[in-house]
Write a protein that holds these residues in place. Structure first.
Motif, mmCIF file in Angstrom:
data_model
loop_
_atom_site.group_PDB
_atom_site.id
_atom_site.type_symbol
_atom_site.label_atom_id
_atom_site.label_comp_id
_atom_site.label_asym_id
_atom_site.label_seq_id
_atom_site.Cartn_x
_atom_site.Cartn_y
_atom_site.Cartn_z
ATOM 1 N N UNK A 158 5.686 4.915 13.921
ATOM 2 C CA UNK A 158 4.578 4.206 13.307
ATOM 3 C C UNK A 158 4.396 4.649 11.878
ATOM 4 N N UNK A 159 3.888 3.746 11.034
ATOM 5 C CA UNK A 159 3.713 4.133 9.638
ATOM 6 C C UNK A 159 2.822 3.176 8.900
ATOM 7 N N UNK A 160 3.039 3.053 7.616
ATOM 8 C CA UNK A 160 2.225 2.178 6.796
ATOM 9 C C UNK A 160 1.063 2.910 6.143
ATOM 10 N N UNK A 161 1.194 4.227 6.025
ATOM 11 C CA UNK A 161 0.103 4.993 5.443
ATOM 12 C C UNK A 161 0.111 4.892 3.944
ATOM 13 N N UNK A 190 0.817 -1.213 0.000
ATOM 14 C CA UNK A 190 0.000 0.000 0.000
ATOM 15 C C UNK A 190 0.853 1.266 0.000
ATOM 16 N N UNK A 191 2.177 1.111 -0.089
ATOM 17 C CA UNK A 191 3.060 2.270 -0.184
ATOM 18 C C UNK A 191 4.232 1.874 -1.069
ATOM 19 N N UNK A 192 4.146 2.228 -2.340
ATOM 20 C CA UNK A 192 5.186 1.844 -3.296
ATOM 21 C C UNK A 192 6.051 3.037 -3.717
ATOM 22 N N UNK A 193 5.999 4.110 -2.934
ATOM 23 C CA UNK A 193 6.746 5.309 -3.339
ATOM 24 C C UNK A 193 7.672 5.842 -2.253
#
Length: 395
Positions: free
Chosen positions: A392-395, A48-51
């Motif tokens: 935290x992340x994964x946005x 969900x985060x390819x950039x």
């Protein structure tokens, strides 16, 4: 391609190797996602985060390779994103070869040319896994959302085979290409490639419901399983009641996953944080992680409700998928049961060997009574004011 006897012998040898490494509490293989960046935008992708996902530097990845060698790791599985998005991938692959690691590369293949193929052939790459979703450009390119991607991928496959590199085609099955399964098997077998078909849809990295509508269900799922079994006949699987001490899979036992920012998980589909390589060495994390200890302590004997299920042999119990569905890798989500039932129906249709009413009654049909986790916060290791804090992340 290996014949069935050679394949059985090789699998037995690899199984013995993994058992020996497990006894020494060392990972036999490491899955390295060096980047999440990709030049395709596949509609079913779990990333969900390819950039903007942070990545280890070249020097850090070279140090990771040294750690893998020192830990006794035999196999490195390179993946992403697409590995060729990193400008230093040739350097990393070459160094892995120098350290004695055998490599497997997962890629869409669209950037592979004769130069890359020769590098793979000379760098202990034992196999390249290439994703192809249809032999029809209108289907494949619609899924990748990049016109011309099928043609590019097929050119890459041809270059790899010309260089003598073993290729395995991975096909995620959609309803609109089920009738192609037999044709794809013949086409790629004629090129000397293995091919596998996957009917599962992997939950995305944030554990949302976004990809659930893409799952094959009902008649489509049953039809796909029949087509796969007809194209690739297999022996009837053994129920887990006859192999109680076996592990559900090798995640966290014989294999480890390393994310682009150095986070360790049991496998790519199992986002249970074990530690980060910017904090501790790999083998120290492997042996000290309490999360991993809880996973290793769990085997088929703990799967009490599965012991009496006639479909348990057909079921691929993925602890990571279970973890993302409920937060507990021990609780099977309902789509596991649906897939097992579809495989049983296919077995009956193809082999004319029906299951009894008692067998069918033993396989759950409803969703497991577990609360679906709507979103995880994945650990990301970012430099923060120079001191490498994790946020935290994964946005």
């Amino acid at each position: 391609m290996l014949n069935s006897d050679d394949a059985a012998e090789l699998n037995g040898f690899l199984g013995s190797l993994r058992a020996a490494w497990s006894a020494e509490d060392r990972p036999a293989s490491a899955h390295l996602d060096v980047t999440y960046r990709c030049d395709l935008d596949c509609g079913h992708c779990y990333l969900d985060n390819k950039t903007t996902w942070p990545e280890l530097t070249t020097a850090e990845w070279l140090d990771v390779l040294e750690q893998l060698r020192d830990a006794g790791v035999l196999f490195a599985v390179w993946s992403g994103g697409d590995v060729l998005m990193r400008s230093d991938f040739a350097t990393l692959l070459t160094r892995a070869s120098e350290l004695g690691l055998l490599s497997r590369v997962k890629t869409h293949g669209g950037q592979i040319d004769a130069t890359w193929a020769r590098l793979f052939a000379g760098s202990k790459v034992i196999r390249t896994d290439v994703s192809v979703f249809s032999l029809r450009a209108d289907i494949h390119d619609a899924l990748t959302r990049r016109p011309g991607s099928l043609a590019n991928t097929l050119r890459g496959v041809a270059a790899l085979r010309e260089a003598g590199v073993a290729v395995k085609i991975s096909c995620w099955v959609q309803a609109n290409m089920i009738d192609e399964i037999a044709e794809m098997s013949r086409y790629f077998n004629d090129l000397g490639c293995e091919i596998s078909f996957e009917t599962r849809t992997t939950i995305d990295h944030s554990a949302t419901d976004a990809l659930v509508p893409l799952r094959l269900v009902g008649a489509d799922l049953a039809r796909a399983r029949v087509a796969i079994l007809r194209a690739q006949p297999t022996a009837k699987p053994t129920p887990i009641a006859q192999r109680p001490s076996h592990d559900p899979c090798g995640a966290g036992r014989t294999m480890v996953y390393i994310s682009p920012d150095g986070e360790l998980w049991p496998c790519i589909n199992f986002p249970m944080a074990l530690g980060n390589l910017r904090d501790k060495p790999l083998l120290e994390i492997w042996r000290e992680s309490e999360a991993r200890k809880s996973l290793v302590a769990w085997d088929n004997r703990e799967r009490a409700t599965c012991q009496s299920c006639a479909g348990s042999g057909f079921c691929f119990y993925c602890p990571g998928d279970a973890y993302k569905a409920s937060g507990d890798f021990r609780k099977a989500p309902g789509h596991f049961h649906a897939d097992a039932r579809a495989k049983m129906l296919a077995w009956e249709a193809v082999n004319g060997e029906p299951f009894s009413a008692t067998d069918w009654a033993s396989v759950p049909t409803a969703e497991s009574p577990t609360k679906t986790v709507k979103r995880f916060v994945f650990p990301i290791h970012r430099a923060k004011r120079g001191d490498g804090k994790r946020v935290g992340g994964g946005t």
